[in-house]
Design an enzyme around this catalytic site. Structure first.
Site, short mmCIF file in Angstrom:
data_model
loop_
_atom_site.label_atom_id
_atom_site.label_comp_id
_atom_site.label_asym_id
_atom_site.label_seq_id
_atom_site.Cartn_x
_atom_site.Cartn_y
_atom_site.Cartn_z
N CYS A 1 17.76 16.27 20.67
CA CYS A 1 17.22 15.46 21.76
C CYS A 1 18.40 15.09 22.64
O CYS A 1 19.55 15.34 22.29
CB CYS A 1 16.61 14.17 21.22
SG CYS A 1 15.33 14.43 20.00
N ARG B 1 17.96 19.81 26.36
CA ARG B 1 18.06 19.44 24.94
C ARG B 1 16.70 19.07 24.35
O ARG B 1 16.59 18.85 23.13
CB ARG B 1 19.00 18.25 24.77
CG ARG B 1 20.42 18.53 25.22
CD ARG B 1 21.28 17.32 24.98
NE ARG B 1 21.37 17.01 23.57
CZ ARG B 1 22.26 17.51 22.73
NH1 ARG B 1 23.15 18.37 23.17
NH2 ARG B 1 22.27 17.15 21.46
N TRP C 1 12.91 16.18 21.68
CA TRP C 1 12.46 17.44 21.10
C TRP C 1 12.01 17.06 19.70
O TRP C 1 12.83 16.81 18.83
CB TRP C 1 13.61 18.45 21.06
CG TRP C 1 13.21 19.79 20.51
CD1 TRP C 1 13.42 20.25 19.24
CD2 TRP C 1 12.58 20.84 21.22
NE1 TRP C 1 12.93 21.52 19.13
CE2 TRP C 1 12.41 21.91 20.32
CE3 TRP C 1 12.12 20.99 22.53
CZ2 TRP C 1 11.81 23.11 20.69
CZ3 TRP C 1 11.53 22.19 22.90
CH2 TRP C 1 11.39 23.23 21.98
N ASN D 1 19.46 10.61 18.56
CA ASN D 1 19.41 12.06 18.38
C ASN D 1 19.93 12.35 16.98
O ASN D 1 21.02 11.91 16.63
CB ASN D 1 20.29 12.75 19.44
CG ASN D 1 20.55 14.21 19.13
OD1 ASN D 1 21.62 14.72 19.39
ND2 ASN D 1 19.58 14.89 18.56
N GLY D 2 19.13 13.05 16.20
CA GLY D 2 19.57 13.38 14.83
C GLY D 2 18.41 13.23 13.87
O GLY D 2 17.25 13.15 14.29
N GLU E 1 16.88 43.42 12.92
CA GLU E 1 17.19 42.36 13.88
C GLU E 1 18.41 42.76 14.74
O GLU E 1 18.43 42.50 15.94
CB GLU E 1 17.43 41.04 13.13
CG GLU E 1 17.82 39.85 13.98
CD GLU E 1 16.81 39.48 15.08
OE1 GLU E 1 15.70 40.04 15.13
OE2 GLU E 1 17.18 38.65 15.92
N LYS F 1 18.26 42.99 18.84
CA LYS F 1 19.17 42.23 19.71
C LYS F 1 19.88 43.19 20.67
O LYS F 1 19.97 42.92 21.87
CB LYS F 1 20.23 41.46 18.91
CG LYS F 1 19.79 40.26 18.15
CD LYS F 1 19.45 39.06 18.99
CE LYS F 1 17.99 39.04 19.35
NZ LYS F 1 17.06 38.39 18.49
N GLU G 1 17.40 44.62 23.35
CA GLU G 1 16.82 43.73 24.36
C GLU G 1 17.87 43.14 25.29
O GLU G 1 17.56 42.84 26.45
CB GLU G 1 15.98 42.63 23.72
CG GLU G 1 16.75 41.63 22.91
CD GLU G 1 15.90 40.48 22.38
OE1 GLU G 1 14.88 40.16 22.98
OE2 GLU G 1 16.28 39.91 21.35
N HIS H 1 15.14 61.07 5.34
CA HIS H 1 13.80 61.65 5.46
C HIS H 1 13.45 61.96 6.91
O HIS H 1 12.29 62.06 7.26
CB HIS H 1 12.76 60.71 4.83
CG HIS H 1 12.99 60.48 3.38
ND1 HIS H 1 12.73 61.43 2.42
CD2 HIS H 1 13.51 59.43 2.71
CE1 HIS H 1 13.06 60.96 1.23
NE2 HIS H 1 13.55 59.74 1.38
N LYS I 1 10.65 34.23 27.30
CA LYS I 1 10.99 33.50 26.07
C LYS I 1 9.76 33.35 25.18
O LYS I 1 9.84 33.45 23.97
CB LYS I 1 11.57 32.14 26.43
CG LYS I 1 12.09 31.35 25.24
CD LYS I 1 13.33 31.98 24.65
CE LYS I 1 13.71 31.38 23.32
NZ LYS I 1 14.55 32.29 22.54
#
Ligand code: F6R
Length: 609
Positions: free
Chosen positions: A2, A28, A75, A101-102, A481, A485, A488, A504, A604
């Site tokens: 946050c 944030r 957040w 925040n935390g 993955e 990355k 994209e 194969h 996104k």
């Protein structure tokens, strides 16, 4: 993640300053906003759920009296994004207001104690305990100063925090404290500020004092004073001049969000280890009872599911089926039923394909469980139980920090289930739990020691037309993955396979100099993987190996290698092993002249099917 902000002005109105600064901290968090100011020894609060601009249109956030105040942009980590959970939070008497925040890990115990002493809580947040703890200290000793009351409170809390507190009893100051969550002081000509991050105050001052863990700061019209929380002793620290542009400041000096978010992973991984007990227990109970479990997701989140299927199988002896959400209805739509359990994994919680799979399963009476980074998203509303991965907003389009956080939560779930089922020994359990705790440092080490090397590898292979990514076992997910990355972000065509499958078919592509990335943890697949490396090498491939530190056998075979610390258990290996692959994609994108934050044709959150 946050954003908190506070200011003490010598003259003028604090609220518009706080509002403008919160706008600059909106990256944030943006699900709720609130401001508290003090005037005539009274606290005035405006807050609501929603984005700052929307809340401002209704409440006029600038219209609060006083030269001192605090603000917050949220957040959600605990408690849905509702007005009642928006910060600032106040005590029973509304004489104390707090922004935070935390994550306060022991908040349930503290809340229970405080409620037994008669405190009435309004929100579901962990933060509210701080306001009541301070109130309780004043109750016990009315002559206490605000600083001493805050010191008392923070000594009782476990977890991470950047706090800013105001009290009507001492209307000329803000008291802040820090443990792990970021906090920085801005020093202007006629004002002092506290904030989660420099951009909040950069347009008004570029003189900043960084607050360390375990420190408390008092802001007043006279300036700032730093004390140690442990013994209240004074600390002297001069401001530093920050020469960042506002744009650089939002990225904390990094050129792109993607690299900032890659570097944030030690912190985001730490956050996944807090505060999850209750939800881990609930979800693992559902998994334990399930007849069949589908792990449903798209893209990077699907790769986390694929890795998780190995974790559940190896640790808890639970067979799960990872399914790409866009295929789920065709593949399982007719067979899913009341005995099925769907664990849907979605960073945004809004991905259309994932939600369609969930809706289809729900209509057929299946149990829906969720793992998401976005509390309040559709996924949290349709899930029987959900768990928040607590990564904070991810701005770069490519998922990086949210992937490793998903893996950490899924590993914890598998461990929890394993414990319930008694499937692994106590020694192994202790070892795995200990390794999970130390993963943030492991990731920090990889970034610190290997980034330069990856940069050089990216430079060397900048013109490669195609890449191969190979791994065995759980590293298949890591290889997938790495491929995603690179494709994209750097627009390099890439192929990934379980290494055993390469002969194969795909091996026919190999010719002199073809770059093949091997993911090589020293796990049960290690010896076979060496065989696969040799097969590729014999056909002229350039081997780029991600290895454990000091793995001389693979070093001797590889053209290039990147090392991660030794001794990482197989089931946790995707977390450290994916870091060099994220860095590779990032630096390849730069080498090829692309902006990694905004890859073409992508969004996104993919809210269309
Ligand atoms: C890749 C990426 C996407 C997402 C996918 C699912 O870097 O970000 O592949 O992982 O679109 O998104 P969520 O997790 O929001 O459902």
């Amino acid at each position: 993640m946050c954003g908190i902000f506070g200011c003490v002005l010598k003259q003028g109105n604090a609220a518009p300053v706080i509002h403008a600064s919160l706008k600059r901290l909106e990256y944030r968090g943006y699900d709720s906003v609130g401001i508290a100011t003090i005037s005539n020894s009274e606290i005035h609060v405006k807050k609501d759920q929603g984005k700052i601009d929307d809340v401002h249109k209704i409440l006029n956030l600038d219209d609060l009296p006083g030269t001192i105040g605090i603000g917050h942009t949220r957040w959600a980590t605990h408690g849905a994004p509702l007005k009642v959970n928006a910060h600032p939070h106040t005590d029973c008497t509304e004489q104390i207001a707090v922004v935070h925040n935390g994550i306060i890990e022991n908040f349930s115990e503290l809340k229970f104690e405080l409620e037994n002493r008669g405190h009435v809580f309004r929100s579901k947040t962990d933060t509210e305990v701080v306001a009541h703890l301070i109130e309780e200290s004043f109750k016990r000793n009315p002559s206490l100063s605000l600083v001493d009351a805050v010191l008392d409170a923070v000594k009782k809390i476990d977890g991470s925090y950047a706090l800013a507190v105001v009290s009507a009893k001492e209307p000329d100051k803000i008291v802040c404290a820090r443990n792990e969550s970021p906090l920085v002081i801005g020093v202007g000509e006629d004002a002092v500020y506290c904030a989660s991050d420099i951009p909040a105050f950069l347009p008004v001052t570029n003189r900043a004092v960084f607050v360390n863990n375990g420190e408390l700061v008092i802001l007043s019209p006279e300036g700032y004073e730093i004390r140690k929380i442990q013994d209240a002793s004074m600390v002297t620290r001069e401001p530093k001049v920050i020469d960042w542009t506002p744009e650089m400041a939002v990225k904390q000096g990094y050129p792109h969000f993607m690299i900032k978010e890659i570097h944030e992973q030690p912190e985001t991984l730490r956050n996944t280890l807090r505060f999850q007990e209750h939800y881990l227990d609930l979800i693992s109970t559902f998994l334990d009872r399930a007849r069949e479990v589908f792990l449903v997701a798209c893209g990077t989140s699907y790769h986390a599911c694929l890795a998780a299927s190995y974790m559940f199988s190896k640790l808890a002896f639970l067979a799960t089926y990872p399914v790409m959400a866009s295929e789920f209805i065709e593949q399982h739509g007719k067979s899913v039923n009341i005995d099925s359990t769907i664990l849907a994994v979605s960073q945004s919680g809004e991905t259309a394909d994932t939600l369609a799979a969930v809706t289809c399963s729900q209509q057929r009476a299946a149990t829906i469980l969720g793992l998401t980074n976005t509390i309040g998203s559709t996924l949290t509303r349709v899930s029987r139980v959900y768990i928040g991965q607590q990564s904070g907003p991810e701005i770069g389009v490519a998922a990086t920090k949210t992937f490793t956080s998903q893996l950490s939560v899924l590993a914890q779930l598998a461990l929890r289930l394993s414990k319930k089922r008694g499937k692994i020994s106590q020694d192994e359990m202790d070892m795995l739990e200990e390794k999970l705790e130390t993963l943030p440092e492991t990731v920090e080490t990889i970034i610190m020691t290997q980034e330069e090397k990856v940069k050089q590898i990216a430079h060397k292979y900048r013109d490669a037309k195609i890449f191969f990514f190979l791994g065995r076992g759980i590293s298949t997910a890591t290889a997938y993955e790495g491929r995603l990355k690179l494709m994209e972000i750097a627009y390099v065509p890439a192929i990934a396979f379980p290494a055993g499958e390469s002969k194969h078919g795909p091996i026919s592509l190999i010719e002199e100099g073809f770059p093949v990335v091997f993911i090589c943890p020293r796990d049960g697949c290690y010896k076979t993987l060496i065989g696969n490396i040799m097969e590729m090498k014999a056909r002229g491939a350039s081997i780029i190996a991600i290895i454990e530190e000091g793995d001389e056998e693979i070093k001797a075979l590889a053209n290039d290698y990147v090392e991660v610390p030794r001794g990482i258990p197989e089931v946790l290996s995707p977390i450290p092993f994916v870091i060099p692959l994220q860095l590779l994609a990032y630096y390849m994108a730069l080498e090829r002249g692309h902006n990694p934050d905004t890859p073409r044709n992508l969004a996104k959150s993919v809210t269309v099917k």
